[in-house]
Design an enzyme around this catalytic site. Structure first.
Site, short mmCIF file in Angstrom:
data_model
loop_
_atom_site.label_atom_id
_atom_site.label_comp_id
_atom_site.label_asym_id
_atom_site.label_seq_id
_atom_site.Cartn_x
_atom_site.Cartn_y
_atom_site.Cartn_z
N ASN A 80 27.47 62.07 -0.11
CA ASN A 80 27.70 61.19 1.03
C ASN A 80 29.21 60.97 1.19
O ASN A 80 29.88 60.53 0.25
CB ASN A 80 26.99 59.85 0.80
CG ASN A 80 27.05 58.94 2.01
OD1 ASN A 80 28.12 58.74 2.57
ND2 ASN A 80 25.92 58.37 2.40
N HIS B 63 32.51 57.00 2.52
CA HIS B 63 33.63 56.17 2.05
C HIS B 63 34.96 56.90 2.02
O HIS B 63 36.00 56.27 1.82
CB HIS B 63 33.27 55.52 0.72
CG HIS B 63 32.17 54.53 0.88
ND1 HIS B 63 32.30 53.43 1.70
CD2 HIS B 63 30.91 54.48 0.39
CE1 HIS B 63 31.17 52.73 1.69
NE2 HIS B 63 30.31 53.36 0.91
N ARG C 35 43.19 52.09 7.93
CA ARG C 35 44.45 52.15 8.70
C ARG C 35 44.27 52.75 10.09
O ARG C 35 45.26 53.00 10.78
CB ARG C 35 45.49 52.96 7.91
CG ARG C 35 46.06 52.24 6.69
CD ARG C 35 46.90 51.06 7.10
NE ARG C 35 47.50 50.39 5.95
CZ ARG C 35 48.69 50.67 5.45
NH1 ARG C 35 49.41 51.64 5.97
NH2 ARG C 35 49.16 49.99 4.43
N HIS D 93 26.46 58.55 7.29
CA HIS D 93 25.77 57.48 8.01
C HIS D 93 26.62 57.09 9.21
O HIS D 93 27.70 56.50 9.07
CB HIS D 93 25.59 56.27 7.07
CG HIS D 93 24.82 55.14 7.67
ND1 HIS D 93 24.48 54.01 6.96
CD2 HIS D 93 24.32 54.94 8.92
CE1 HIS D 93 23.80 53.18 7.72
NE2 HIS D 93 23.71 53.72 8.94
N GLU E 53 22.18 59.84 8.31
CA GLU E 53 21.56 58.53 8.17
C GLU E 53 21.86 57.73 9.43
O GLU E 53 22.99 57.72 9.91
CB GLU E 53 22.13 57.80 6.95
CG GLU E 53 21.82 58.49 5.63
CD GLU E 53 22.37 57.77 4.43
OE1 GLU E 53 21.88 58.00 3.32
OE2 GLU E 53 23.32 56.97 4.61
N HIS F 283 21.12 55.36 -3.64
CA HIS F 283 21.74 54.05 -3.43
C HIS F 283 22.16 53.45 -4.77
O HIS F 283 21.33 53.16 -5.62
CB HIS F 283 20.87 53.06 -2.68
CG HIS F 283 21.68 51.93 -2.08
ND1 HIS F 283 22.42 52.09 -0.93
CD2 HIS F 283 21.90 50.67 -2.49
CE1 HIS F 283 23.05 50.95 -0.65
NE2 HIS F 283 22.76 50.08 -1.58
N GLY F 284 23.45 53.31 -4.93
CA GLY F 284 24.00 52.66 -6.12
C GLY F 284 24.06 53.53 -7.36
O GLY F 284 24.44 53.05 -8.44
#
Length: 242
Positions: free
Chosen positions: A6, A9, A17, A42, A69, A193-194
């Site tokens: 994924n 991030h 910025r 996502h 997603e 997830h996580g």
């Protein structure tokens, strides 16, 4: 198990910025080169990280499957039908959340999703639903025509990270039971997830053969900041494939 990387991030850092770097598209290309089996991203309604152009470029340039997603909205369906990712994964969204906090309540959305998913399935796009490890959610997923489910692993990850290992093991057993049940119903089973470099080993040991694929993002991106994206992907691949 397969690994879906994924890249959300990477975009989070860029959007801090409102600039052009780092690029989630380049990250996706590096992940592919490093051996990732899939790229996951996502596209949120608020566009807080991934932007429409990121999705378009990743779909155009990446040769491994692309998993989009998205929330079950009309706007997102139109985008999916235009871009045609290999898979869409429906997730719940709340604007105030930092990240997706739980599974989609397919039971309460059942009638809506039956109609919502028809054109997506007709377009040949695989449909996965991000859900809790609950039989009623699995049954509803079958009823709305899903091809797959992605089991929410957040509770397991939190328990493991808090060193509550016995409870974490119980959660793994619950996930395993759900995975077995879903496979009996004809669904493909994914999870995510996580999950991190630390807690993924126990997950793989217990769920190998039951879960086909893990989607992991934040932990890989966090390690990539220190060690580089290619190394971060390769190290995660080593953990889940050995």
């Amino acid at each position: 198990m397969r690994l879906g990387v994924n890249v959300d991030h990477v975009a989070t850092v860029r959007q801090a910025r409102r600039t052009f770097e780092p690029s989630p598209v380049f990250a996706a290309l590096i992940a592919q080169q490093a051996g990732a089996d899939q790229i996951t991203l996502h596209l949120r309604e608020d566009r807080r990280h991934i932007q429409d152009r990121d999705l378009e470029l990743i779909k155009e340039l990446i040769t491994i499957p692309v998993n989009l997603e998205m929330a079950p909205t009309e706007e997102m369906r139109e985008i999916a039908l235009r871009v045609k990712p290999d898979r869409i994964t429906l997730v719940p969204e709340r604007r105030e959340e930092i990240t997706t906090e739980g599974g989609l309540d397919v039971v309460s959305l059942k009638e809506k999703l039956k109609e919502y998913l028809k054109p997506i399935k007709e377009a040949g796009i695989e449909v996965s639903l991000f859900i809790e490890a609950q039989k009623e959610q699995i049954d509803a997923s079958v009823e709305v025509g899903a091809d797959a489910i992605e089991i929410h692993t957040g509770r397991y990850a939190n328990l493991w990270n808090e060193h509550r290992f016995e409870e974490a093991k119980e959660e793994l057993n619950r996930i395993k039971e759900a995975a077995i049940y879903a496979k009996e119903k004809g669904l493909k089973v994914y999870a995510g997830h996580g999950l991190t470099y630390h807690n993924v080993k126990d997950f793989v040991r217990e769920l190998k053969g039951y879960v086909e694929e893990l989607n992991i993002g934040h932990s890989i991106v966090a390690n990539a900041v220190i060690f580089g994206f290619e190394r971060a992907v390769k190290e995660m691949l080593n953990l889940i494939k050995t």
